[in-house]
Design an enzyme around this catalytic site. Structure first.
Site, PDB file in Angstrom:
ATOM      1  N   ILE A  39       2.262   0.953   6.357  1.00 62.41           N
ATOM      2  CA  ILE A  39       3.085   0.022   5.685  1.00 62.41           C
ATOM      3  C   ILE A  39       2.354  -1.014   5.146  1.00 62.41           C
ATOM      4  O   ILE A  39       1.322  -1.240   5.311  1.00 62.41           O
ATOM      5  CB  ILE A  39       3.931  -0.589   6.854  1.00 62.41           C
ATOM      6  CG1 ILE A  39       3.064  -1.535   7.738  1.00 62.41           C
ATOM      7  CG2 ILE A  39       4.851   0.493   7.585  1.00 62.41           C
ATOM      8  CD1 ILE A  39       3.619  -2.198   9.051  1.00 62.41           C
TER       9      ILE A  39
ATOM     10  N   MET B 126       0.037 -14.378  -1.047  1.00 63.06           N
ATOM     11  CA  MET B 126      -0.829 -14.692  -2.152  1.00 63.06           C
ATOM     12  C   MET B 126      -0.068 -14.785  -3.529  1.00 63.06           C
ATOM     13  O   MET B 126      -0.487 -15.402  -4.637  1.00 63.06           O
ATOM     14  CB  MET B 126      -1.830 -13.550  -2.373  1.00 63.06           C
ATOM     15  CG  MET B 126      -2.572 -13.065  -0.875  1.00 63.06           C
ATOM     16  SD  MET B 126      -3.503 -14.660  -0.496  1.00 63.06           S
ATOM     17  CE  MET B 126      -4.951 -14.416  -1.639  1.00 63.06           C
ATOM     18  N   GLY B 127       0.871 -13.881  -3.521  1.00 67.51           N
ATOM     19  CA  GLY B 127       1.879 -13.834  -4.828  1.00 67.51           C
ATOM     20  C   GLY B 127       1.073 -13.227  -5.776  1.00 67.51           C
ATOM     21  O   GLY B 127       1.208 -13.601  -7.146  1.00 67.51           O
TER      22      GLY B 127
ATOM     23  N   CYS C  78       5.718  -5.773  -2.380  1.00 65.16           N
ATOM     24  CA  CYS C  78       5.131  -7.135  -2.116  1.00 65.16           C
ATOM     25  C   CYS C  78       6.372  -8.077  -1.717  1.00 65.16           C
ATOM     26  O   CYS C  78       7.375  -8.177  -2.426  1.00 65.16           O
ATOM     27  CB  CYS C  78       4.535  -7.611  -3.472  1.00 65.16           C
ATOM     28  SG  CYS C  78       4.006  -9.312  -3.233  1.00 65.16           S
TER      29      CYS C  78
ATOM     30  N   GLY D  80      -6.739  -3.434   6.019  1.00 59.88           N
ATOM     31  CA  GLY D  80      -6.437  -4.670   5.390  1.00 59.88           C
ATOM     32  C   GLY D  80      -6.998  -6.030   6.113  1.00 59.88           C
ATOM     33  O   GLY D  80      -8.335  -6.158   6.054  1.00 59.88           O
TER      34      GLY D  80
ATOM     35  N   LYS E 242      -6.695  -4.304  -6.235  1.00 55.06           N
ATOM     36  CA  LYS E 242      -5.597  -5.276  -6.177  1.00 55.06           C
ATOM     37  C   LYS E 242      -4.631  -4.913  -6.819  1.00 55.06           C
ATOM     38  O   LYS E 242      -4.871  -4.487  -8.018  1.00 55.06           O
ATOM     39  CB  LYS E 242      -6.297  -6.656  -6.546  1.00 55.06           C
ATOM     40  CG  LYS E 242      -5.031  -7.669  -6.405  1.00 55.06           C
ATOM     41  CD  LYS E 242      -4.648  -8.024  -5.086  1.00 55.06           C
ATOM     42  CE  LYS E 242      -3.347  -8.899  -5.261  1.00 55.06           C
ATOM     43  NZ  LYS E 242      -2.645  -8.951  -3.839  1.00 55.06           N
TER      44      LYS E 242
ATOM     45  N   GLY F  86      -2.336  -7.047  10.545  1.00 55.23           N
ATOM     46  CA  GLY F  86      -3.339  -7.097  11.968  1.00 55.23           C
ATOM     47  C   GLY F  86      -2.530  -6.353  13.104  1.00 55.23           C
ATOM     48  O   GLY F  86      -1.522  -5.899  13.067  1.00 55.23           O
TER      49      GLY F  86
ATOM     50  N   ASN G 266       0.195 -14.057   4.796  1.00 48.55           N
ATOM     51  CA  ASN G 266      -0.378 -14.348   3.717  1.00 48.55           C
ATOM     52  C   ASN G 266       0.921 -14.299   2.673  1.00 48.55           C
ATOM     53  O   ASN G 266       1.943 -13.757   2.874  1.00 48.55           O
ATOM     54  CB  ASN G 266      -1.300 -13.215   3.050  1.00 48.55           C
ATOM     55  CG  ASN G 266      -0.556 -12.046   2.313  1.00 48.55           C
ATOM     56  OD1 ASN G 266      -0.186 -12.330   1.196  1.00 48.55           O
ATOM     57  ND2 ASN G 266      -0.472 -11.180   3.128  1.00 48.55           N
TER      58      ASN G 266
HETATM   59  O1  LIG Z   1       2.113  -6.493  -1.459  1.00 44.98           O
HETATM   60  C1  LIG Z   1       1.672  -7.518  -1.118  1.00 44.98           C
HETATM   61  N1  LIG Z   1       1.485  -7.273   0.037  1.00 44.98           N
HETATM   62  C2  LIG Z   1       0.872  -8.705   0.741  1.00 44.98           C
HETATM   63  O2  LIG Z   1       1.055  -8.797   2.018  1.00 44.98           O
HETATM   64  N2  LIG Z   1       0.399  -9.586  -0.117  1.00 44.98           N
HETATM   65  C3  LIG Z   1       0.140  -9.516  -1.438  1.00 44.98           C
HETATM   66  C4  LIG Z   1       0.469 -10.606  -2.142  1.00 44.98           C
HETATM   67  O3  LIG Z   1       1.143 -11.527  -2.050  1.00 44.98           O
HETATM   68  O4  LIG Z   1      -0.243 -10.503  -3.635  1.00 44.98           O
HETATM   69  N3  LIG Z   1       1.057  -8.151  -1.897  1.00 44.98           N
END
Ligand SMILES: O=C1NC(=O)NC(C(=O)O)N1
Length: 311
Positions: free
Chosen positions: A192, A71-72, A130, A271, A45, A221, A69
């Site tokens: 990407i 996620m941050g 990100c 992913g 991660k 996806g 997503n």
């Molecule tokens: O580089 C990222 N790409 C994503 O699609 N999500 C994560 C994230 O939000 O942590 N980070």
């Protein structure tokens, strides 16, 4: 005797399949599960200097055509992943790629110095893409900023470095980012990352489906495969041959992998589909790809890598 082996620089992968950073790779248990599977290695991660909780939930939604997503960057911090990488890189011939994503150039330099001074001997993937940290834009879209971070990095970083980049959508962008990348001793690029700031709506509830940023999030996806293939192909056509390419985006079958390799990918990362299926996906997709190669009379990935025809 069909081989799925591939390499990036001096790093040998017995299988070209890896997880994508961010998916089932936040804990050592998850990472070990991937290392113990058919995958050629694993990616951690994306790490920040300190442990991070990330954005508020719900922050990820699985959909019929992929995922969204925000996620941050929730993660256990660079020390956790660097320790795992130091201890597991190269075991059973598997590569551990350490992904880092600082929230500033300074944070990236701080983490890269730590990696340089560590006993980690594997590949480092600098995530410049990100899309989900509030108030932060994707560095990969600011070519001067990319040049700055690479200039500072290569003053001291002597280990092999890859870059995780956002999708580009215009030939001037393909040209612009390639111009920067070709000026540096980069080992690979990974294209990407998710297509940033998409919006999924649930018409039943008349609502967005994730909470952070009013529902805007990175798409993965089926939604992203044509964009992913375009970025692999466009950058293969523009980058120095010494810069390898990891293809990421829209892979859920052996045929999808075949298409990425045809466009020029040396390795691929999975992913969204890996998020659904777990580690059995590596066996399923390896089998599917070997069947396709057998039918077409190919024995190795080099037999068709980058040989996409135009009409
Ligand atoms: O580089 C990222 N790409 C994503 O699609 N999500 C994560 C994230 O939000 O942590 N980070």
């Amino acid at each position: 005797n069909i081989s799925l082996a591939s390499h990036i620089g001096d790093y040998q992968f017995d299988n070209l399949l890896l997880n994508a950073a961010g998916v089932r790779c936040s804990t050592t248990d998850e990472l070990n599960k991937t290392l113990d599977s058919m995958a050629g290695g694993c990616v951690t991660k994306s790490a920040t200097p300190e442990e991070r909780a990330g954005n508020e939930s719900p922050r990820m939604k699985a959909l019929p055509l992929g995922s969204i997503n925000s996620m941050g960057l929730p993660n256990h911090g660079i020390d956790y992943y660097l320790k795992f990488a130091e201890e597991n890189q190269g075991k059973n011939g598997k590569q551990v790629i350490l992904s880092i994503a600082g929230l500033s150039i300074d944070q990236n330099i701080e983490m890269l110095k730590k990696v340089q001074d560590s006993s980690f001997s594997g590949l480092t993937e600098l995530n410049l893409s990100c899309p989900n940290v509030k108030g932060k834009s994707q560095v990969g879209y600011d070519f001067d900023a990319v040049r700055d971070v690479l200039t500072s990095t290569f003053k001291f970083f002597k280990k092999p470095l890859g870059l995780k980049l956002p999708p580009y959508f215009d030939f001037n962008q393909f040209n612009g980012i390639a111009e920067v990348l070709n000026d540096f001793p980069i080992t690979y690029i990974n294209v990407i990352n998710s297509i940033g700031n998409g919006l999924v709506v649930d018409p039943e509830t008349e609502s967005v489906v994730i909470k952070p940023k009013g529902g805007f999030g990175g798409l993965g996806g089926d939604y992203v495969k044509p964009t992913a293939l375009a970025n692999v192909r466009a950058l293969r056509q523009r980058l120095n041959p010494e810069i390898s390419i990891i293809g990421t985006g829209g892979i859920k079958s052996g045929m999808d992998v075949f298409e990425h390799v045809l466009c020029g990918a040396n390795l691929v990362q999975i992913g969204t589909a890996f998020g659904y299926e777990g580690t059995p996906i590596f066996e399923r997709i390896s089998k599917e790809l070997k069947e396709i190669m057998d039918k077409k009379g190919y024995k190795t990935l080099d037999d068709f890598r980058g040989k996409l025809k135009t009409i």
